[in-house]
Write a protein that holds these residues in place. Structure first.
Motif, PDB file in Angstrom:
ATOM      1  N   ALA A  90       0.859  -0.938  -0.106  1.00 55.81           N
ATOM      2  CA  ALA A  90      -0.242   0.521   0.122  1.00 55.81           C
ATOM      3  C   ALA A  90       1.007   1.320   0.003  1.00 55.81           C
TER       4      ALA A  90
ATOM      5  N   GLN B  24       0.200  -9.665  -0.157  1.00 57.66           N
ATOM      6  CA  GLN B  24      -0.408  -8.608   0.595  1.00 57.66           C
ATOM      7  C   GLN B  24      -0.198  -8.262   2.636  1.00 57.66           C
TER       8      GLN B  24
ATOM      9  N   ASP C 143      -3.125   3.314  -1.914  1.00 59.63           N
ATOM     10  CA  ASP C 143      -3.767   2.973  -1.192  1.00 59.63           C
ATOM     11  C   ASP C 143      -4.714   4.277  -0.369  1.00 59.63           C
TER      12      ASP C 143
ATOM     13  N   GLY D 227      -6.595  -1.038   0.832  1.00 60.06           N
ATOM     14  CA  GLY D 227      -5.677  -2.727   1.633  1.00 60.06           C
ATOM     15  C   GLY D 227      -6.503  -2.791   2.367  1.00 60.06           C
TER      16      GLY D 227
END
Length: 232
Positions: free
Chosen positions: A33, A176, A58, A79
């Motif tokens: 992000a 992620q 983000d 995110g």
């Protein structure tokens, strides 16, 4: 997918969430992000960390900076929403591994995911308190053995990104970093109401509810000044 350098931070400019997700899976990327704070306070180390991976907008500050660079159709992708978009789109075809939060939070996260996505395949999970090199190596070996398609790490930056890079070297997957997203998902931390999010005022809602953030957010004035002066 086009990308621009924002104060040296390479930030991709997806036109939709689907485009970003597809790119991440096509290239087995680590999703990182990018927001106004990360652009404003970028260091050689943080720039390198983001630039090795897939930085995405983000926050609205990153979106504005990308638009200032001439990209018109870029969208903001929080995110805390993106990881659930990934789960919703791929839970029937991909496998998942989750790391982060306190033990009770990760367990509540897993329970809620299984309730909302009954076909989801969760390879394994653990809390985010990795207290030794031995525990870290055990995690790496377990991920290598389980071979998940997607790994979510919720530990905060840059700790989660550094861990994801170690994991990626041992097992290729989509990764992620989620920060406090498990807390939000389980209701342990309340996110701003939809109106505030829709109007890009989530930061203001947080400030109203947590005035101590003023010390952190006052620096964002510098970001908008630099943005207006085309310094990014």
């Amino acid at each position: 997918m086009e990308a621009k350098s924002l104060n040296g931070v390479t930030t991709f400019a997806p036109t939709s969430r689907e485009e970003l997700m597809q790119y991440a899976f096509d290239h087995q990327k680590i999703l990182v992000a990018v927001n106004a704070e990360k652009i404003l306070h970028a260091t050689d180390e943080s720039r390198s960390l983001i630039n090795r991976n897939l930085g995405y907008p983000d926050g609205i500050g990153a979106v504005w900076a990308l638009k200032k660079k001439g990209i018109k159709n870029v969208v903001k992708i929080p995110g805390c929403e993106l990881w659930l978009d990934i789960v919703e789109r791929y839970h029937k075809t991909k496998s998942f591994y989750l790391v982060g939060g306190k033990q009770e939070i990760i367990e509540a996260t897993i329970q809620k995911l299984k309730k909302e996505f009954q076909d989801i395949q969760i390879c394994n999970y653990r809390n985010g308190y990795i207290k030794s090199e031995v525990e870290e190596l055990e995690l790496i070996e377990d991920i290598k053995a389980k071979k998940p398609d997607v790994v979510f790490i919720a530990m905060g930056s840059p700790k989660q990104e550094l861990l994801m890079e170690k994991l990626q070297k041992s097992h290729q997957a989509v990764y992620q970093g989620l920060g406090g997203s498990f807390d939000v998902y389980t209701g342990n931390v309340k996110r701003a109401p939809k109106w505030w999010v829709k109007n890009n005022l989530e930061w203001a809602y947080r400030l109203i509810n947590q005035p101590s953030r003023i010390k952190r957010q006052i620096h964002l004035v510098g970001f908008f000044v630099n943005l207006h002066l085309n310094r990014y």
